[in-house]
Every structure is written in structure tokens, then in C-alpha cells.
Design an enzyme around this catalytic site. Structure first.
Site, mmCIF file in Angstrom:
data_model
loop_
_atom_site.group_PDB
_atom_site.id
_atom_site.type_symbol
_atom_site.label_atom_id
_atom_site.label_comp_id
_atom_site.label_asym_id
_atom_site.label_seq_id
_atom_site.Cartn_x
_atom_site.Cartn_y
_atom_site.Cartn_z
ATOM 1 N N GLU A 193 11.129 8.056 -28.894
ATOM 2 C CA GLU A 193 12.187 7.554 -29.790
ATOM 3 C C GLU A 193 11.734 6.298 -30.536
ATOM 4 O O GLU A 193 12.554 5.429 -30.844
ATOM 5 C CB GLU A 193 13.486 7.257 -29.020
ATOM 6 N N GLY A 243 0.809 -1.221 0.000
ATOM 7 C CA GLY A 243 0.000 0.000 0.000
ATOM 8 C C GLY A 243 0.833 1.257 0.000
ATOM 9 O O GLY A 243 0.468 2.268 -0.625
#
Length: 383
Positions: free
Chosen positions: A362, A339
Site C-alpha cells: 500500500e 534464544g
């Protein structure tokens, strides 16, 4: 291949590690949240001459190799991904000038880029020309002693903050990719301005601005290479950029792994450190193995470039594997944190958001696979 580094290289790497540990990493979350270009980090790496690593000494650089540049990029990305991205985007302006520029262009533009006095950027992507780089519609016309550019580029890293730009435009649209040309532009040129800075889910302090050309005046001597060779300039630059993206992904994944292994040895559940659970150990083992595989492939691509070999296929392989590896590793880092990994108290949630970029820029993962497959089929064509 021999990746045993020299004493000079090791001294540079150690200095960069020190910079990352003492300056970049402690401020990385703050830099990201600020939403402002990281000029302090840029000045620090400029003071260390890191921008000039692959630039010959005659042009103000250190005259070292692409592999050294790549390792430094990896280390910077481990310390602060934003700073690593600035460093990589800068090279996309340095490299085409170094590779295709005239002596006069190199003498004028490379020294300030090598010292970091000026930052560079590369302008290819347009609203209608992303993966299809040949669809560039920014228009160039030769009028007297100037080329006149009209059009818009988008998602340009370092855009607006950089002073030197390599821009791809179409001089003869009827010729398709053979009509493309590359130009060197300077911030402040008549008709050259900046538009929207994209709001992104990560890399908030990395500028990705529009470049706007409205009858932009570019001197004839700022044509890079020659007319009709812009596509070659673009593809060669992107090939090197893929090494930069691969190594940036490796650096980010390493940061996520470091955070995960440290947390696993502190967090306790069921009366023991979670690092003692086999499930966590297997995740850590897989993460470390994948990072090392991506690192070696990225180093090989850089080494091939330094040897003057055909590095483009290996660069595409490194980019697609490293970027997808980075997504897997950062996701596992969040999982190990449980968590807490989903909160902003720990950097792994940022790492997971940042990782996605490497699968897109890219050339997307899909484009990389096309590049690899096309090369493989050419190499193995039946007679």
C-alpha cells in the site's frame, strides 16, 4: 474526536475478541505453515457479518462506520495476521465500488461482498508499476460493447481465491494517468486467468497471485466511475487501504507485545523473573507507548474518513509510523524471548517476519513520506 464506542460497537468487538481467543489465535501458526488460503477463518468472519461492517444495509451490510471496520481489523490481526490481511484486502474491492459505483453496480456486487459469499481483491501493481502507480501498462480497448484488457498484475492479495476484482488499466496511454480506467471483473470472465502465486518469507497462506489478461472481455457496464478516472479511483482506494495497513500493523504489534510481557513474567534468570530487570521494563514501556501512539493515529485517520474530512495525509502518517513501529516492537519481542525468540517454538519469530510487509505494501515508507511532505508543502506554501 471521540473514540467512546457505542454498545453495539462494543458487542461486535467483544464477539471478535472471543473469536480470536478461541479460534484464530490458537490456529494462527498452523494456518501460516499450511500455505493454504484460510477459508475456515473467512467463513467464520463471514458468519459474523464482519465483511459488511461499512456497507449500507440496503446492500446487505451493517451500515456502520470505517472506524468500526478498522478496530475489527486490528483485533483480527492480533488473533491471526493472515486473517486480518484477507479482511483488509477484501475491503479494497468493496470500497471503490461503494464510493464510485453506479446503483446497478452496487446492487449487483456489494451484497455478496458484504456477506462474504464472495471475496474481493484490488488489482493495481504490475512488474513495472509498483510505487509508480501511474506507470500502469495493462491495456484496455473499447471494442463494441466490451472493453478488452491485456496485461499482467502481480502481488495481488486474495488473487485467485477472490471472485470479484477491481482492476486498473490504461485506455489512453498517451494521456498518462488521465488515461487510466477502473473496471470490475469477475473470476471466470473470458480471457481472465491467474499466474504465479508468490512464495514469501511470511504470510504463506495469503495468496498473492498474478492476474493475467489475454483479450479479457469486460462488459461496458463494468467500467467503474468513468473513463480517465482510474487514477483517482486507485489513489482513493489506496488511501483507505493505508488505514487498513496501519491498523493491521497495530494488531500485529499488540500480539507481539502480549507475547513478550507474558514471557517476561515466566522466564527466570539470575534468580528472578526477567520482568523485574529494568532493561526489560524499559523495552516493555517503549513498546506499549509506541503501540498506543500508532493506534490513536490510525483511529484518527478512520474517524476523519467517517467525518467526510481530508483523511489522506493522516492515513499516510498512520501507515508509515505504525508499520515502522511494528518492526521495532516485534524485534524487541524477539529480543525479550532471547534464544527462544529465534526458534519456531514461539510465535514472535513469525511476527518479526510478518512485520516487514507493512513497510512495503500500500505504498512503501518512502512513498508515504513523499505523500506527507507534498501535502505539507501545499498546505504551507508561501504566497
Amino acid at each position: 474526536m471521540d473514540f467512546a464506542f457505542t454498545e453495539d460497537q462494543e458487542l461486535i468487538f467483544e464477539a471478535v475478541r472471543e473469536l480470536c481467543d478461541e479460534e484464530l489465535k490458537p490456529k494462527a501458526d498452523e494456518v501460516d505453515r499450511a500455505g493454504e488460503y484460510p477459508w475456515d477463518s473467512v467463513r467464520q468472519i463471514a458468519e459474523m457479518d464482519l465483511f459488511g461492517i461499512p456497507v449500507p444495509e440496503e446492500y446487505g451490510g451493517l451500515g456502520m462506520d470505517v472506524l468500526t471496520w478498522a478496530v475489527v481489523g486490528e483485533l483480527l490481526s492480533t488473533g491471526c495476521t493472515t486473517t486480518g490481511a484477507v479482511y483488509g484486502a477484501h475491503m479494497l474491492a468493496v470500497y471503490p465500488i461503494l464510493e464510485f459505483g453506479t446503483d446497478e453496480q452496487k446492487e449487483k456486487y456489494l451484497p455478496p461482498l458484504a456477506t462474504g459469499e464472495k471475496i474481493g481483491a484490488f488489482g493495481l501493481t504490475e512488474p513495472g508499476a509498483g510505487s509508480d502507480a501511474g506507470a500502469v501498462s495493462t491495456r484496455a480497448e473499447l471494442v463494441g460493447d466490451h472493453y478488452v484488457l491485456n496485461g499482467t498484475k502481480i502481488f495481488i492479495s486474495n488473487g485467485g481465491d477472490a471472485e470479484t476484482y477491481v482492476v486498473i488499466a490504461n485506455l489512453h496511454p498517451e494521456k498518462g494517468t488521465r488515461g487510466l480506467c477502473a473496471f470490475i471483473l469477475e473470476k471466470g470472465m473470458e480471457g481472465f486467468s491467474f499466474g504465479k502465486n508468490e512464495e514469501k518469507m511470511a504470510f504463506h497462506s495469503l495468496s498473492n497471485r498474478e492476474l493475467v489478461f489475454e483479450d479479457a472481455q469486460v462488459p461496458k457496464e463494468n467500467l467503474l466511475h468513468r473513463e480517465g478516472r482510474g487514477f483517482r479511483v486507485a489513489m482513493t482506494t489506496l488511501a483507505l487501504g493505508r488505514i487498513g495497513m496501519a491498523i493491521g500493523a497495530v494488531g500485529l504489534a499488540q500480539a507481539a507485545f502480549d507475547a513478550a510481557i507474558e514471557y517476561s513474567q515466566v522466564r527466570e534468570q539470575f534468580g528472578q523473573k526477567i520482568s523485574e530487570f529494568e532493561a526489560i521494563q524499559f523495552m516493555l514501556a517503549d513498546m506499549a507507548t509506541e503501540i498506543e501512539m500508532a493506534r490513536l493515529m490510525s483511529y484518527k485517520a478512520a474517524w476523519l474518513k467517517d467525518q467526510g474530512g481530508d483523511f489522506e495525509k493522516t492515513a499516510a502518517m498512520a501507515k508509515v509510523y505504525a508499520s515502522e513501529m511494528c518492526s521495532r516492537v516485534t524485534s524487541k519481542a524477539v529480543q525479550i524471548h532471547g534464544g527462544y525468540g529465534y526458534t519456531t517454538d514461539y510465535p514472535v519469530e513469525r511476527y518479526m517476519r510478518e512485520a516487514k510487509l507493512f513497510e512495503i505494501v500500500e505504498g512503501t515508507s518512502e512513498i508515504q513520506r513523499l505523500v506527507i511532505a507534498n501535502r505539507l508543502l501545499r498546505e504551507n506554501r508561501l504566497s
